[in-house]
Design a protein around this motif. Structure first.
Motif, PDB file in Angstrom:
ATOM      1  N   PHE A  66      30.156   1.198  41.642  1.00 23.64           N
ATOM      2  CA  PHE A  66      31.229   2.038  42.155  1.00 23.64           C
ATOM      3  C   PHE A  66      31.674   1.463  43.504  1.00 23.64           C
ATOM      4  CE2 PHE A  66      28.584   4.947  39.637  1.00 23.64           C
ATOM      5  CZ  PHE A  66      29.534   5.399  38.726  1.00 23.64           C
ATOM      6  N   THR A  67      32.963   1.260  43.635  1.00 23.14           N
ATOM      7  CA  THR A  67      33.548   0.888  44.921  1.00 23.14           C
ATOM      8  C   THR A  67      34.378   2.059  45.397  1.00 23.14           C
ATOM      9  OG1 THR A  67      33.634  -1.436  44.274  1.00 23.14           O
ATOM     10  CG2 THR A  67      34.975  -0.762  46.162  1.00 23.14           C
ATOM     11  N   LEU A  68      34.071   2.566  46.578  1.00 29.47           N
ATOM     12  CA  LEU A  68      34.736   3.751  47.089  1.00 29.47           C
ATOM     13  C   LEU A  68      35.979   3.383  47.884  1.00 29.47           C
ATOM     14  CD1 LEU A  68      31.660   5.859  48.311  1.00 29.47           C
ATOM     15  CD2 LEU A  68      32.547   5.512  45.987  1.00 29.47           C
ATOM     16  N   ALA A  69      36.867   4.344  48.015  1.00 35.50           N
ATOM     17  CA  ALA A  69      38.066   4.126  48.816  1.00 35.50           C
ATOM     18  C   ALA A  69      37.713   3.975  50.288  1.00 35.50           C
ATOM     19  CB  ALA A  69      39.046   5.281  48.613  1.00 35.50           C
ATOM     20  N   GLU A  70      36.659   4.647  50.710  1.00 35.64           N
ATOM     21  CA  GLU A  70      36.161   4.532  52.080  1.00 35.64           C
ATOM     22  C   GLU A  70      34.687   4.910  52.071  1.00 35.64           C
ATOM     23  OE1 GLU A  70      37.413   8.859  53.898  1.00 35.64           O
ATOM     24  OE2 GLU A  70      38.910   7.249  53.927  1.00 35.64           O
ATOM     25  N   PRO A  71      33.916   4.510  53.070  1.00 31.03           N
ATOM     26  CA  PRO A  71      32.482   4.814  53.071  1.00 31.03           C
ATOM     27  C   PRO A  71      32.221   6.313  53.002  1.00 31.03           C
ATOM     28  CG  PRO A  71      32.989   3.177  54.744  1.00 31.03           C
ATOM     29  CD  PRO A  71      34.320   3.685  54.244  1.00 31.03           C
ATOM     30  N   LEU A  72      31.214   6.687  52.208  1.00 30.41           N
ATOM     31  CA  LEU A  72      30.829   8.093  52.071  1.00 30.41           C
ATOM     32  C   LEU A  72      29.340   8.141  51.743  1.00 30.41           C
ATOM     33  CD1 LEU A  72      31.776  11.082  52.009  1.00 30.41           C
ATOM     34  CD2 LEU A  72      32.095  10.791  49.541  1.00 30.41           C
ATOM     35  N   ALA A  73      28.535   8.501  52.724  1.00 29.01           N
ATOM     36  CA  ALA A  73      27.081   8.439  52.563  1.00 29.01           C
ATOM     37  C   ALA A  73      26.565   9.431  51.529  1.00 29.01           C
ATOM     38  CB  ALA A  73      26.403   8.687  53.913  1.00 29.01           C
ATOM     39  N   ILE A  74      27.276  10.535  51.323  1.00 27.55           N
ATOM     40  CA  ILE A  74      26.786  11.553  50.393  1.00 27.55           C
ATOM     41  C   ILE A  74      27.283  11.339  48.966  1.00 27.55           C
ATOM     42  CG2 ILE A  74      26.568  13.284  52.214  1.00 27.55           C
ATOM     43  CD1 ILE A  74      29.149  14.569  51.144  1.00 27.55           C
ATOM     44  N   PHE A  75      27.922  10.237  48.688  1.00 29.17           N
ATOM     45  CA  PHE A  75      28.459  10.000  47.342  1.00 29.17           C
ATOM     46  C   PHE A  75      27.405  10.163  46.247  1.00 29.17           C
ATOM     47  CE2 PHE A  75      29.429   6.925  43.899  1.00 29.17           C
ATOM     48  CZ  PHE A  75      30.507   7.595  43.333  1.00 29.17           C
ATOM     49  N   PRO A  76      26.173   9.638  46.381  1.00 30.04           N
ATOM     50  CA  PRO A  76      25.184   9.851  45.313  1.00 30.04           C
ATOM     51  C   PRO A  76      24.924  11.328  45.019  1.00 30.04           C
ATOM     52  CG  PRO A  76      24.470   8.083  46.763  1.00 30.04           C
ATOM     53  CD  PRO A  76      25.659   8.731  47.427  1.00 30.04           C
ATOM     54  N   LYS A  77      25.098  12.199  46.012  1.00 33.83           N
ATOM     55  CA  LYS A  77      24.916  13.633  45.762  1.00 33.83           C
ATOM     56  C   LYS A  77      26.037  14.198  44.886  1.00 33.83           C
ATOM     57  CE  LYS A  77      22.274  14.585  49.964  1.00 33.83           C
ATOM     58  NZ  LYS A  77      22.137  15.426  51.180  1.00 33.83           N
ATOM     59  N   PHE A  78      27.240  13.661  45.040  1.00 33.97           N
ATOM     60  CA  PHE A  78      28.334  14.105  44.187  1.00 33.97           C
ATOM     61  C   PHE A  78      28.031  13.827  42.719  1.00 33.97           C
ATOM     62  CE2 PHE A  78      32.168  14.031  47.328  1.00 33.97           C
ATOM     63  CZ  PHE A  78      31.502  14.930  48.131  1.00 33.97           C
ATOM     64  N   LEU A  79      27.292  12.753  42.461  1.00 31.26           N
ATOM     65  CA  LEU A  79      26.994  12.374  41.081  1.00 31.26           C
ATOM     66  C   LEU A  79      25.915  13.250  40.452  1.00 31.26           C
ATOM     67  CD1 LEU A  79      27.166   8.487  41.301  1.00 31.26           C
ATOM     68  CD2 LEU A  79      28.997  10.153  40.930  1.00 31.26           C
ATOM     69  N   ALA A  80      25.321  14.157  41.222  1.00 32.00           N
ATOM     70  CA  ALA A  80      24.365  15.123  40.671  1.00 32.00           C
ATOM     71  C   ALA A  80      25.058  16.398  40.215  1.00 32.00           C
ATOM     72  CB  ALA A  80      23.298  15.455  41.715  1.00 32.00           C
ATOM     73  N   MET A  81      26.361  16.525  40.448  1.00 33.83           N
ATOM     74  CA  MET A  81      27.078  17.725  40.055  1.00 33.83           C
ATOM     75  C   MET A  81      27.339  17.714  38.554  1.00 33.83           C
ATOM     76  SD  MET A  81      29.657  18.068  43.309  1.00 33.83           S
ATOM     77  CE  MET A  81      30.182  19.723  42.866  1.00 33.83           C
ATOM     78  N   PRO A  82      27.388  18.893  37.906  1.00 36.67           N
ATOM     79  CA  PRO A  82      27.561  18.941  36.441  1.00 36.67           C
ATOM     80  C   PRO A  82      28.774  18.161  35.940  1.00 36.67           C
ATOM     81  CG  PRO A  82      26.941  21.101  37.258  1.00 36.67           C
ATOM     82  CD  PRO A  82      27.173  20.241  38.469  1.00 36.67           C
ATOM     83  N   VAL A  83      29.858  18.154  36.709  1.00 37.51           N
ATOM     84  CA  VAL A  83      31.071  17.472  36.251  1.00 37.51           C
ATOM     85  C   VAL A  83      30.842  15.977  36.089  1.00 37.51           C
ATOM     86  CG1 VAL A  83      32.035  17.014  38.549  1.00 37.51           C
ATOM     87  CG2 VAL A  83      33.574  17.407  36.610  1.00 37.51           C
ATOM     88  N   ALA A  84      29.838  15.426  36.761  1.00 33.81           N
ATOM     89  CA  ALA A  84      29.548  13.991  36.672  1.00 33.81           C
ATOM     90  C   ALA A  84      28.488  13.682  35.626  1.00 33.81           C
ATOM     91  CB  ALA A  84      29.116  13.460  38.036  1.00 33.81           C
ATOM     92  N   SER A  85      28.214  14.612  34.723  1.00 35.42           N
ATOM     93  CA  SER A  85      27.255  14.363  33.651  1.00 35.42           C
ATOM     94  C   SER A  85      27.784  13.293  32.697  1.00 35.42           C
ATOM     95  CB  SER A  85      26.984  15.658  32.875  1.00 35.42           C
ATOM     96  OG  SER A  85      26.407  16.640  33.713  1.00 35.42           O
ATOM     97  N   VAL A  86      26.863  12.622  32.026  1.00 37.38           N
ATOM     98  CA  VAL A  86      27.227  11.494  31.164  1.00 37.38           C
ATOM     99  C   VAL A  86      27.236  11.943  29.706  1.00 37.38           C
ATOM    100  CG1 VAL A  86      26.627   9.151  30.451  1.00 37.38           C
ATOM    101  CG2 VAL A  86      26.256   9.881  32.828  1.00 37.38           C
ATOM    102  N   VAL A  87      28.297  11.575  28.996  1.00 39.03           N
ATOM    103  CA  VAL A  87      28.459  11.895  27.573  1.00 39.03           C
ATOM    104  C   VAL A  87      28.537  10.589  26.787  1.00 39.03           C
ATOM    105  CG1 VAL A  87      29.642  14.031  28.158  1.00 39.03           C
ATOM    106  CG2 VAL A  87      30.994  11.984  27.719  1.00 39.03           C
ATOM    107  N   PRO A  88      28.361  10.638  25.463  1.00 41.29           N
ATOM    108  CA  PRO A  88      28.380   9.390  24.673  1.00 41.29           C
ATOM    109  C   PRO A  88      29.793   8.810  24.580  1.00 41.29           C
ATOM    110  CG  PRO A  88      27.468  11.245  23.415  1.00 41.29           C
ATOM    111  CD  PRO A  88      28.072  11.807  24.640  1.00 41.29           C
ATOM    112  N   THR A  89      29.845   7.552  24.227  1.00 40.85           N
ATOM    113  CA  THR A  89      31.109   6.909  23.885  1.00 40.85           C
ATOM    114  C   THR A  89      30.950   6.249  22.507  1.00 40.85           C
ATOM    115  OG1 THR A  89      32.799   5.344  24.617  1.00 40.85           O
ATOM    116  CG2 THR A  89      30.515   4.744  25.082  1.00 40.85           C
TER     117      THR A  89
END
Length: 400
Positions: A165-188
């Motif tokens: 992941f390349t962010l638009a600007e630095p964000l130290a808490i970004f890994p915490k955002f990926l723990a939110m339900p909306v960032a859950s992984v589904v099959p492809t």
């Protein structure tokens, strides 16, 4: 209460509320083939992209996983990614390495392509009704969600086992955002009926959903984090807090958040069943400071002075909470417990209103949802307290 004059919202009557949970004792729960939980209303969907409310988010978390996760104390832990590194691109680049051997409930292996496809699904402008903002820090994500771009350049795969992941600007808490339900992984490829028949990697697999009645899950025996101890989990839809308490006492629920109005009785009669800890919860009223009298900071300060937060904590929340000193609960990093707060002072509130040119008071609306008993009582208390300083509040029922 904190004054945030540069924000479109101002927090007022903010309280950090403690969770008081009743659980079945070991002798009752040991060897149980099933667990019984509850939600106050039916989830809107089991598609992570639509997890915008608590019941939906909780059910999504049962059936899916994200790259990261929070433990019971709010600490960030690895999940589908067993490790990650940050650095490069001026602190904007993150590489998440996927846990080996993880499979979805249908046997499909977890891949980096599935992670990318999941995030594109959340951001897809045709996915209506979601809240994709946790992914907006990724370069190109917001433009893609707005329909201004055909791809998200900030998401790339490294073979089957890593995502960059390349962010638009630095964000130290970004890994915490990926723990939110909306960032859950589904099959492809994405299953067409994901909202009703979810396919995740989580500890539980849905087998039955009787809308507005119950959801039934069976454990995932191959779960990467260890299979649940119980064989099945039933989540019942029980809207009324007192009904839930009665169902727990009758042995038909395995766990219960004790109703606030019942706090004293449960502490007195069933102390051995209770577990109490600070909740990551803030109760507040958001003020629209872009229109009318609320544009004046003195009016907003007057409202804060006129609301008796300790009284609301005592009468509505059973003293299970503390007046907040900001928008972040004390248990979370970034909370400032030394920040001064507004004390209850109706005299000062009247003076501030007069200074702002509203000696005769003002008229405002307070939107509330009748689905939450405690918040309805808070709204009524605020209405009565503000009336004493000349702020006339009309309560307006709105959907959650």
């Amino acid at each position: 209460m904190p004054a945030l004059p540069r924000s479109s919202h101002l927090l007022v009557t903010v309280t950090a509320v403690a969770t008081l949970v009743a659980c079945r004792g070991d002798r009752e729960s040991s060897g149980r083939a099933t667990l019984s939980y509850y939600e106050s209303y039916d989830p809107r969907s089991l598609d992570p992209a639509l997890s915008t409310d608590v019941p939906t988010g909780e059910m999504v978390t049962l059936t899916y996983d994200g790259l990261t996760q929070f433990d019971a104390d709010g600490h960030l832990l690895p999940a589908l990614a067993d490790r990650w590194t940050a650095g490069g691109e001026g602190g904007r680049r993150y590489v998440f390495h996927l846990r080996a051997g993880v499979k979805f409930h249908d046997g499909t292996p977890l891949t980096a392509a599935a992670v990318r496809a999941s995030f594109l699904h959340v951001l897809d402008p045709t996915t209506k009704g979601g809240r994709p903002w946790p992914l907006y820090p990724i370069a190109g994500a917001e433009a893609y969600a707005a329909g201004h771009s055909r791809d998200v350049q900030g998401i790339e795969v490294l073979g089957d086992t890593a995502v960059v992941f390349t962010l638009a600007e630095p964000l130290a808490i970004f890994p915490k955002f990926l723990a939110m339900p909306v960032a859950s992984v589904v099959p492809t490829p994405l299953p067409g009926s994901l909202g009703e028949r979810p396919v995740g990697t989580g500890p539980w697999r849905l087998v039955t959903w009787q809308h507005d009645d119950y959801l039934r899950f069976v454990r995932n025996p191959g779960y990467w984090g260890g299979a649940p101890a119980a064989e099945t989990l039933t989540v019942r839809i029980v809207p009324e807090p007192l009904t839930r308490a009665a169902e727990f006492e009758a042995g038909r629920l395995s766990v219960l958040e004790v109703p606030f109005g019942e706090t004293a009785r449960w502490r007195r009669e069933r102390p051995g069943d209770l577990v109490e800890k600070p909740a990551l919860r803030v109760v507040y009223v958001a003020l629209n400071n872009r229109r009318g009298p609320l544009r004046d900071v003195r009016v907003r300060q007057a409202i804060n002075r006129a609301v008796n937060v300790p009284e609301i904590l005592a009468t509505v929340y059973g003293r299970r909470g503390i007046p907040s000193r900001g928008a972040i609960p004390p248990a979370l990093a970034g909370s400032d417990t030394t920040r001064p707060r507004y004390d209850y002072d109706p005299g000062a509130a009247r003076a501030l209103l007069a200074e702002a040119g509203y000696r005769r008071g003002i008229d405002v609306q307070l939107w509330r949802t009748a689905a939450n008993v405690e918040l309805s009582r808070v709204a009524q208390a605020i209405q009565a307290q503000l009336a004493e300083v000349g702020v006339r509040v009309e309560l307006v029922e709105r959907d959650a």
